[in-house]
Design a protein around this motif. Structure first.
Motif, PDB file in Angstrom:
ATOM      1  N   UNK A 135       0.842  -1.199   0.000  1.00 62.00           N
ATOM      2  CA  UNK A 135       0.000   0.000   0.000  1.00 62.00           C
ATOM      3  C   UNK A 135       0.877   1.249   0.000  1.00 62.00           C
ATOM      4  N   UNK A 136       1.887   1.249   0.866  1.00 62.31           N
ATOM      5  CA  UNK A 136       2.772   2.412   0.992  1.00 62.31           C
ATOM      6  C   UNK A 136       3.800   2.446  -0.139  1.00 62.31           C
ATOM      7  N   UNK A 137       4.246   1.280  -0.556  1.00 59.12           N
ATOM      8  CA  UNK A 137       5.212   1.196  -1.655  1.00 59.12           C
ATOM      9  C   UNK A 137       4.630   1.729  -2.956  1.00 59.12           C
ATOM     10  N   UNK A 138       3.440   1.275  -3.337  1.00 60.18           N
ATOM     11  CA  UNK A 138       2.814   1.715  -4.584  1.00 60.18           C
ATOM     12  C   UNK A 138       2.531   3.211  -4.582  1.00 60.18           C
ATOM     13  N   UNK A 139       2.248   3.762  -3.401  1.00 64.32           N
ATOM     14  CA  UNK A 139       1.939   5.178  -3.299  1.00 64.32           C
ATOM     15  C   UNK A 139       3.091   6.097  -3.664  1.00 64.32           C
ATOM     16  N   UNK A 140       4.307   5.557  -3.712  1.00 63.55           N
ATOM     17  CA  UNK A 140       5.467   6.364  -4.084  1.00 63.55           C
ATOM     18  C   UNK A 140       5.567   6.580  -5.594  1.00 63.55           C
ATOM     19  N   UNK A 141       4.984   5.671  -6.400  1.00 62.17           N
ATOM     20  CA  UNK A 141       5.203   5.711  -7.842  1.00 62.17           C
ATOM     21  C   UNK A 141       4.844   7.049  -8.486  1.00 62.17           C
ATOM     22  N   UNK A 142       3.636   7.595  -8.291  1.00 63.23           N
ATOM     23  CA  UNK A 142       3.319   8.866  -8.951  1.00 63.23           C
ATOM     24  C   UNK A 142       4.073  10.058  -8.364  1.00 63.23           C
ATOM     25  N   UNK A 143       4.736   9.853  -7.228  1.00 63.84           N
ATOM     26  CA  UNK A 143       5.491  10.939  -6.605  1.00 63.84           C
ATOM     27  C   UNK A 143       6.925  11.005  -7.092  1.00 63.84           C
ATOM     28  N   UNK A 144       7.441   9.896  -7.607  1.00 69.35           N
ATOM     29  CA  UNK A 144       8.849   9.865  -8.002  1.00 69.35           C
ATOM     30  C   UNK A 144       9.054   9.895  -9.512  1.00 69.35           C
ATOM     31  N   UNK A 145       7.953   9.813 -10.285  1.00 67.59           N
ATOM     32  CA  UNK A 145       8.110   9.764 -11.744  1.00 67.59           C
ATOM     33  C   UNK A 145       6.957  10.468 -12.441  1.00 67.59           C
ATOM     34  N   UNK A 146       7.231  11.175 -13.541  1.00 68.03           N
ATOM     35  CA  UNK A 146       6.157  11.777 -14.338  1.00 68.03           C
ATOM     36  C   UNK A 146       5.332  10.686 -15.006  1.00 68.03           C
ATOM     37  N   UNK A 147       4.116  11.037 -15.406  1.00 67.61           N
ATOM     38  CA  UNK A 147       3.156  10.069 -15.908  1.00 67.61           C
ATOM     39  C   UNK A 147       3.670   9.268 -17.096  1.00 67.61           C
ATOM     40  N   UNK A 148       4.398   9.929 -17.996  1.00 69.03           N
ATOM     41  CA  UNK A 148       4.829   9.251 -19.213  1.00 69.03           C
ATOM     42  C   UNK A 148       5.899   8.191 -18.961  1.00 69.03           C
ATOM     43  N   UNK A 149       6.503   8.186 -17.748  1.00 61.55           N
ATOM     44  CA  UNK A 149       7.536   7.203 -17.431  1.00 61.55           C
ATOM     45  C   UNK A 149       7.039   6.099 -16.509  1.00 61.55           C
ATOM     46  N   UNK A 150       5.803   6.211 -16.032  1.00 60.40           N
ATOM     47  CA  UNK A 150       5.349   5.298 -14.989  1.00 60.40           C
ATOM     48  C   UNK A 150       5.152   3.872 -15.473  1.00 60.40           C
ATOM     49  N   UNK A 151       4.717   3.686 -16.736  1.00 62.99           N
ATOM     50  CA  UNK A 151       4.594   2.322 -17.265  1.00 62.99           C
ATOM     51  C   UNK A 151       5.937   1.604 -17.217  1.00 62.99           C
ATOM     52  N   UNK A 152       6.978   2.283 -17.707  1.00 60.62           N
ATOM     53  CA  UNK A 152       8.302   1.670 -17.792  1.00 60.62           C
ATOM     54  C   UNK A 152       8.889   1.411 -16.407  1.00 60.62           C
ATOM     55  N   UNK A 153       8.709   2.358 -15.478  1.00 59.94           N
ATOM     56  CA  UNK A 153       9.276   2.200 -14.137  1.00 59.94           C
ATOM     57  C   UNK A 153       8.534   1.117 -13.367  1.00 59.94           C
TER      58      UNK A 153
END
Length: 429
Positions: A135-153
């Protein structure tokens, strides 16, 4: 909402997948099901166990305990996400739960049928630590990367998870089959890996403060924010439609992950117990090896045809696989199915997570949105696992439980395809 992606930070974030993925693979998917099936099957071949005075099918019991664990995660997630936001200590709660999970995982080495109730409690706590940490791990994704890079990350995280967990499974398999190590020690090795790499990963993650409304009590903040997210879905129809689809198809995906090896222990005809043990672990490795490139391949496909169409392709494949599994009886057929499951397993998880992240409205409070996402997944899991276990308990065959999975994937696909074109187009931005 997000910041320019820092490679060191995104790499550290992805490494937590490397750390925690060993638990669902080595423990819940591979070694524990084989170990549990052996010790819970009587000398006469009976698969009935006594749990708090009730006679239950051994594999159905795992379904019920897992469902209970997911209910607890669904209750704790909003409560603790609110506390995490209020205290600005997301990293603390991430650490707390992976430490709880890894210690409980190591304690599975003491699992005994004589103390089945206590042993199942330890199994429940290990799963609770794993799933609550996400829950806490996934919540970091939109905070550390712009939307266009989130699929790849997101795909990078899942790929590292599949590779790392495969390495550890091979190590444990070599020790168990090669030098005769007690299978229980695999749980201890898994716990050490999870905790060690977990601390290394989380240490490098930044903390993101969230604005707090002092009028909202800290312990009810998470539930308050879930209500706000629910209300916000009315103004974000694309997110509402996607979550409805995700809720249904995740019932099937996660149930397959948890129950696949149990299916192999009961429904596949093996020549001997040794062939069964080796064959089941080989099938798991096939899934893992193919899942890593499958995850990246689906991320690439989403850039060509869009997230919705890419997910639709994967869900259609899931439908075909489940229908095919109704006639799978031999090890060779099981290996073939395992290969195709691996192709779509990592991809559907990775793309599901990044698609949701890209659909979020502009907000700094990503923990609450991902808490809502995770709760949707967990409630779906409860329904999926209970359906699977109850059908087996009532009919005496896991094969009949597959019909429930087929329904989940078909309904999820139909809801996804009902998303209007203008909402699909949003994902291409």
């Amino acid at each position: 909402m997000g910041v320019v992606a820092d490679k060191k930070v995104t790499r550290a974030w992805a490494m937590y997948d490397w750390a925690n993925s060993v638990y669902p693979l080595v423990v819940t998917t591979a070694i524990f099901p084989i170990f549990y099936e052996k010790i819970s099957t009587g000398p006469d071949g009976s698969d009935i166990v006594n749990f708090f005075g009730f006679d239950v099918v051994n594999t159905a019991l795992v379904s019920y305990v897992s469902a209970t664990m997911f209910v607890l995660v669904s209750i704790l997630s909003p409560l603790l996400s609110g506390v995490a936001d209020y205290t600005q200590r997301k990293k603390f709660f991430l650490k707390f739960f992976f430490v709880l999970g890894s210690i409980s995982c190591a304690s599975l080495a003491f699992f005994k049928m004589e103390y089945l109730e206590l042993s199942m409690l330890i199994y429940l706590l290990a799963g609770l630590g794993f799933w609550a940490s996400l829950v806490f791990y996934n919540g970091f994704l939109p905070l550390i990367a712009p939307r266009e890079q989130q699929d790849a990350i997101s795909a990078q995280g899942y790929s590292l998870g599949y590779i790392g967990s495969s390495i550890l499974l091979i190590i444990c398999l070599a020790l168990v089959m090669g030098v005769g190590m007690d299978a229980r020690l695999s749980f201890v090795i898994t716990a050490i890996w999870w905790m060690g790499f977990g601390f290394w990963s989380v240490k490098k993650l930044p903390e993101f403060p969230v604005k707090i409304d002092p009028k909202v009590p800290v312990f009810s903040k998470g539930f308050y924010e879930l209500r706000q997210v629910w209300k916000g879905l009315k103004n974000t129809p694309r997110l509402k439609r996607y979550l409805s689809s995700f809720f249904v198809f995740s019932m099937g995906v996660q149930t397959v992950m948890i129950m696949a090896v149990y299916f192999g222990t009961k429904e596949i005809t093996w020549a001997s117990e040794d062939e069964k043990t080796v064959g089941l672990i080989v099938s798991v490795l096939i899934i893992q090896i193919i899942a890593a490139p499958g995850s990246k391949g689906l991320a690439w496909l989403s850039t060509k045809i869009g997230n919705v169409k890419a997910l639709a392709v994967v869900l259609l494949i899931w439908c075909v696989l489940c229908i095919s599994a109704l006639w799978v009886t031999t090890p060779v057929h099981f290996y073939v199915i395992a290969g195709f499951v691996g192709l779509v397993m990592g991809g559907v998880q990775s793309l599901s997570r990044s698609t949701y992240s890209k659909l979020l409205p502009d907000t700094e409070d990503t923990t609450s949105y991902f808490s809502f996402y995770d709760i949707s997944e967990k409630i779906g899991l409860v329904i999926g696992i209970l359906s699977y276990g109850l059908i087996e308990q009532l009919t005496g065959s896991m094969r009949n439980s597959i019909f429930a999975l087929i329904v989940f994937f078909i309904v999820g696909l139909l809801i996804l395809l009902s998303m209007p074109k203008e909402e699909r187009a949003y994902l291409k931005k």
